[in-house]
Design an enzyme around this catalytic site. Structure first.
Site, short mmCIF file in Angstrom:
data_model
loop_
_atom_site.label_atom_id
_atom_site.label_comp_id
_atom_site.label_asym_id
_atom_site.label_seq_id
_atom_site.Cartn_x
_atom_site.Cartn_y
_atom_site.Cartn_z
N LYS A 22 0.84 -1.21 0.00
CA LYS A 22 0.00 0.00 0.00
C LYS A 22 0.87 1.27 0.00
O LYS A 22 0.61 2.21 -0.75
CB LYS A 22 -0.91 -0.04 1.24
CG LYS A 22 -2.04 0.96 1.24
CD LYS A 22 -3.22 0.44 2.03
CE LYS A 22 -3.00 0.41 3.53
NZ LYS A 22 -3.07 1.76 4.14
N GLY A 89 -4.84 7.78 5.58
CA GLY A 89 -3.94 8.76 6.17
C GLY A 89 -2.76 9.03 5.25
O GLY A 89 -2.32 10.17 5.10
N ARG A 117 -8.25 12.49 12.48
CA ARG A 117 -6.81 12.22 12.61
C ARG A 117 -5.99 13.52 12.52
O ARG A 117 -6.32 14.42 11.77
CB ARG A 117 -6.38 11.20 11.55
CG ARG A 117 -7.03 9.85 11.84
CD ARG A 117 -6.59 8.78 10.90
NE ARG A 117 -5.19 8.44 11.08
CZ ARG A 117 -4.54 7.58 10.30
NH1 ARG A 117 -5.20 6.98 9.31
NH2 ARG A 117 -3.28 7.32 10.51
N GLN A 164 4.92 9.33 6.66
CA GLN A 164 3.94 10.14 5.93
C GLN A 164 4.34 11.61 5.95
O GLN A 164 4.28 12.30 4.93
CB GLN A 164 2.55 9.96 6.54
CG GLN A 164 1.99 8.57 6.34
CD GLN A 164 0.67 8.36 7.06
OE1 GLN A 164 0.19 9.22 7.79
NE2 GLN A 164 0.08 7.18 6.86
N ASP A 304 2.26 -0.97 12.13
CA ASP A 304 1.00 -1.45 11.55
C ASP A 304 0.73 -2.91 11.91
O ASP A 304 -0.39 -3.40 11.72
CB ASP A 304 1.05 -1.31 10.02
CG ASP A 304 1.06 0.15 9.59
OD1 ASP A 304 0.66 1.02 10.39
OD2 ASP A 304 1.46 0.43 8.45
N LYS A 331 -4.24 6.16 14.85
CA LYS A 331 -4.30 5.42 13.58
C LYS A 331 -5.76 5.38 13.11
O LYS A 331 -6.57 6.18 13.54
CB LYS A 331 -3.70 4.02 13.77
CG LYS A 331 -2.20 4.04 13.99
CD LYS A 331 -1.47 4.53 12.74
CE LYS A 331 0.03 4.60 12.94
NZ LYS A 331 0.69 5.21 11.78
N ARG A 335 -6.05 2.47 18.32
CA ARG A 335 -5.74 1.03 18.35
C ARG A 335 -5.40 0.53 19.75
O ARG A 335 -5.49 -0.68 20.00
CB ARG A 335 -4.63 0.69 17.36
CG ARG A 335 -5.14 0.72 15.94
CD ARG A 335 -4.17 0.17 14.91
NE ARG A 335 -4.79 0.25 13.60
CZ ARG A 335 -4.14 0.40 12.45
NH1 ARG A 335 -2.82 0.44 12.44
NH2 ARG A 335 -4.81 0.47 11.31
N ARG A 377 -7.17 -3.06 9.98
CA ARG A 377 -6.19 -3.96 10.61
C ARG A 377 -6.75 -4.61 11.88
O ARG A 377 -6.38 -5.73 12.22
CB ARG A 377 -4.89 -3.22 10.91
CG ARG A 377 -4.20 -2.73 9.64
CD ARG A 377 -2.75 -2.40 9.85
NE ARG A 377 -2.29 -1.46 8.84
CZ ARG A 377 -1.95 -1.77 7.59
NH1 ARG A 377 -2.01 -3.02 7.18
NH2 ARG A 377 -1.54 -0.85 6.74
C1 S3P Z 1 2.81 4.86 6.18
C2 S3P Z 1 3.46 5.28 7.33
C3 S3P Z 1 3.00 4.91 8.68
C4 S3P Z 1 2.06 3.70 8.63
C5 S3P Z 1 1.02 3.85 7.58
C6 S3P Z 1 1.66 3.96 6.21
C7 S3P Z 1 3.33 5.35 4.89
O1 S3P Z 1 2.29 5.99 9.24
O2 S3P Z 1 1.47 3.51 9.90
O3 S3P Z 1 0.15 2.73 7.58
O4 S3P Z 1 2.95 4.79 3.83
O5 S3P Z 1 4.12 6.29 4.89
P1 S3P Z 1 3.04 7.22 9.97
O6 S3P Z 1 3.84 7.94 8.95
O7 S3P Z 1 1.94 8.08 10.53
O8 S3P Z 1 3.87 6.60 11.04
#
Ligand code: S3P
Length: 418
Positions: A22, A89, A117, A164, A304, A331, A335, A377
């Site tokens: 993803k 997110g 969020r 992210q 995750d 999240k 969670r 999840r």
């Molecule tokens: C992700 C980063 C993580 C992860 C999310 C996907 C990404 O989040 O938990 O499912 O693709 O950059 P955070 O950047 O908030 O830690």
């Protein structure tokens, strides 16, 4: 609201391929939209989250025709409607960074979970670069309104270790005057910088992987086969470890170190799991697993996978303790609360104290009615718990699974068929 029923006790056997990763899928669509020409991307995640990102880049003028994605700065334009990122997110935060680089107004929103969020983590650095970012609750919650353009590079210390946020700032940095530096407290998944480098971006990563520098760059189109998602593989790996008689191989899966902390934890717990070659994981029933301590510094590499690791901890002997899991609270659901609630309903004890989550082992898991709280999840982790439980487990709110793994039920049937 849909439900999914799982009856315990059936071993899992066979070889499986999970949906495309993803994180890599979102980034592939965004970078292909920026790249000057046609990129070819196979194996994208078939979940709703990634479909939303595809629709968003199309709304900005990229064209997607099967595996071919045609983009380029001169094709991209202000979207003429609100971008609905659904439950994603990653989608909303990365798109905020991308859009901040263009002289447009973009409105980004999503479902009820997304609208709760925290977005300050992306809004703050984008504002520091010169974008105007507003939103509900004083600019902290979606819908987010981004008026971008005329950015300048910044030197930014990430206050939370988040791939992210790092990615949003780097994407904005591609359109900023001067150099943008992102400094991380710990190394987070590096897909953005790796994929940007592969597209010819003017970018450097420090030897320890913590600091990333990017300068304004035109991106070249690329070809990519998205590998399977290790976070989805984790469900079958844990299921194989806890259901007697199981042996599962997950093929063609991304097994880079920033994504496979869950394998290290399972290994420490005495699970029979191994990486096979460069792209496969094998897991077998592991009757002698025992809990372990997962340090705060490890959390980002397995964040995750905590819901499904908690299921492994409930079945193992002893206690499985995760330190510093505050990020779990923001999240797709809280969670900490949803793991405690779901596993308690199945007879396990999980407690939260001083930022740590402790799973008491040797639970006699029993079926019953549990709820995803609209978190994919949590839904899949509880379905895995159901495989090891006595009786039948009904997971309500199963529709959430479509955000990342629409074929989960079919794959469970395939693996349990023998
Ligand atoms: C992700 C980063 C993580 C992860 C999310 C996907 C990404 O989040 O938990 O499912 O693709 O950059 P955070 O950047 O908030 O830690």
């Amino acid at each position: 609201m849909t439900s999914f029923s799982v009856t315990g006790g059936r071993p899992l056997q066979g070889t499986i391929r999970v949906p495309g990763d993803k994180s890599i899928s979102h980034r592939a669509l965004i970078l292909a939209a920026l790249a000057e020409g046609t990129s070819v991307v196979g194996g994208l995640s078939d979940g709703d989250d990634v479909a939303r990102t595809r629709a968003a880049v199309e709304a900005m003028g990229a064209t997607c025709d099967g595996e071919k994605i045609t983009g380029g700065r001169s094709r991209l334009h202000e979207p003429d409607d609100v971008l609905d990122m659904g439950n994603s997110g990653t989608g909303i935060r990365l798109l905020a960074g991308l859009c901040a680089g263009f002289p447009w107004l973009t409105v980004l929103t999503g479902d009820g979970s997304i609208r709760r969020r925290p977005m300050s983590r992306v809004a703050d650095p984008l504002r520091a670069m010169g974008a105007q970012v507003d939103g509900r609750d004083g600019g902290r919650l979606p819908p987010l309104v981004v008026r971008g353009g005329s950015l300048r590079g910044i030197d930014y210390n990430l206050p939370v270790p988040s791939a992210q946020v790092k990615s949003a700032v780097l994407l904005a940095g591609l359109s900023a005057v001067g150099e943008t530096v992102v400094r991380q407290p710990v190394v987070t998944r590096a897909h953005t910088e790796e994929m940007l480098a592969a597209c010819g971006a003017d970018l450097e990563v420090s030897d320890d992987g913590l600091d990333v520098r990017v300068r304004p760059s035109a991106l070249q189109p690329f070809q990519l086969d998205v590998p399977g998602d290790p976070s989805q593989a984790a469900f079958w790996v844990v299921a194989a470890c806890i259901v007697p008689g199981s042996e599962v191989v997950v093929d063609d899966v991304y097994i880079g170190p920033a994504r496979t902390g869950f394998l290290d934890v399972l290994g420490r717990m005495g699970a029979d799991v191994e990486r096979v070659g460069e792209r496969s994981i094998r897991a077998r029933y592991s009757p002698h697993m025992e809990g372990t301590q997962v340090a705060g510094g490890e959390i980002v590499g397995l964040i995750d996978e905590i819901p499904v690791l908690a299921v492994a901890g409930a079945v193992a002997a002893g206690r499985l303790v995760f330190r510093d899991v505050e990020e779990l609270r923001v999240k797709e659901s809280d969670r900490v609360a949803t793991i405690i609630e779901g596993l308690a309903a199945m007879g396990a004890t999980v407690t939260y104290d001083d930022g740590g989550l402790a799973v008491q082992g040797e639970a006699n898991l029993c079926g019953g009615e549990v709820h995803s709280r609209q978190d994919h999840r949590i839904a899949m982790a509880l379905a895995v718990a159901g495989l090891a439980a006595e009786g039948t487990t009904v997971v309500d709110g199963w529709d959430a699974v479509a955000t990342s793994y629409p074929g989960f039920e079919r794959d469970m049937e395939t693996l349990c068929a023998s």
